[in-house]
Design a protein around this motif. Structure first.
Motif, PDB file in Angstrom:
ATOM      1  N   GLU A  23      -4.033  -2.837  -4.880  1.00 42.85           N
ATOM      2  CA  GLU A  23      -2.595  -2.816  -4.614  1.00 42.85           C
ATOM      3  C   GLU A  23      -1.933  -1.643  -5.338  1.00 42.85           C
ATOM      4  O   GLU A  23      -1.080  -0.954  -4.769  1.00 42.85           O
ATOM      5  N   ILE A  24      -2.333  -1.422  -6.576  1.00 45.68           N
ATOM      6  CA  ILE A  24      -1.772  -0.307  -7.349  1.00 45.68           C
ATOM      7  C   ILE A  24      -2.123   1.012  -6.671  1.00 45.68           C
ATOM      8  O   ILE A  24      -1.281   1.908  -6.540  1.00 45.68           O
ATOM      9  N   GLY A  25      -3.375   1.147  -6.209  1.00 45.17           N
ATOM     10  CA  GLY A  25      -3.814   2.379  -5.550  1.00 45.17           C
ATOM     11  C   GLY A  25      -3.050   2.669  -4.269  1.00 45.17           C
ATOM     12  O   GLY A  25      -2.904   3.822  -3.875  1.00 45.17           O
ATOM     13  N   ARG A  26      -2.567   1.630  -3.609  1.00 42.31           N
ATOM     14  CA  ARG A  26      -1.805   1.821  -2.362  1.00 42.31           C
ATOM     15  C   ARG A  26      -0.307   1.998  -2.618  1.00 42.31           C
ATOM     16  O   ARG A  26       0.438   2.349  -1.707  1.00 42.31           O
ATOM     17  N   SER A  27       0.135   1.800  -3.840  1.00 47.35           N
ATOM     18  CA  SER A  27       1.576   1.862  -4.119  1.00 47.35           C
ATOM     19  C   SER A  27       2.089   3.297  -4.092  1.00 47.35           C
ATOM     20  O   SER A  27       1.364   4.247  -4.371  1.00 47.35           O
TER      21      SER A  27
END
Length: 178
Positions: free
Chosen positions: A99-103
């Motif tokens: 999720e962090i990588g897609r933010s």
């Protein structure tokens, strides 16, 4: 072994080592406890012997099957890593990192750091070029040429003295190591 043999020798030893009986314990109760202790210690010793025999037998079976300690360690590590990957904590952390990588914030930060890296690399390259140019200018300056000549003269004087010969560096002064 008879219990009467243990009882008489141990009760006297147990009472003698402690001096007196613990409060609320009669001599008969102390002897019973001593006998039970001896019995439990004997059982522990027997279990240790059985365990050692079982471990030897297991090692022999593994040897016959061609299972080495190294392969056991590899298998244990593989199983352990698999267990970690299946754990709730690992799965939760992996999902969070995805999720962090897609933010957008992560992508902007990554982009900014990449640009900063390129700018830093370009700055170091410019500084290196400037230093290289400056050294080139210094080498061609009259003061550096004078210093180079003095070092060269000193070198030939020392070399000539160590070889026991007079130096004639006029023909070699154009081949300076600098």
């Amino acid at each position: 072994m008879e219990s009467s043999e243990h009882g008489s020798s141990m009760s006297s030893a147990g009472v003698a080592s402690g001096g007196t009986l613990p409060p609320g314990l009669t001599e008969e109760e102390a002897e019973e406890i001593q006998l039970e202790l001896i019995k439990v210690e004997d059982e522990i010793q027997t279990l240790r012997q059985v365990l050692v025999a079982k471990e030897r037998h297991a090692a022999e079976l593994k040897r016959r099957l061609g299972i080495s300690s190294l392969s056991e360690i590899k298998q244990n590590l593989t199983k352990g890593w698999h267990d970690v990957q299946c754990s709730n904590a690992y799965l939760t952390a992996s999902a969070t990192f995805e999720e962090i990588g897609r933010s957008d914030a992560y992508k902007r930060t990554q982009e900014t750091l990449s640009q900063a890296g390129h700018m830093t690399s370009a700055a170091f390259s410019s500084v290196g070029s400037a230093i290289r140019n400056r050294f080139g200018e210094m080498r061609n300056s009259p003061s550096f040429k004078s210093f180079e000549d003095k070092v060269e003269n000193m070198k030939y004087k020392v070399m000539g003295q160590s070889n026991g010969e007079e130096s004639n560096h006029s023909s070699t002064s154009n081949n300076a190591p600098f």
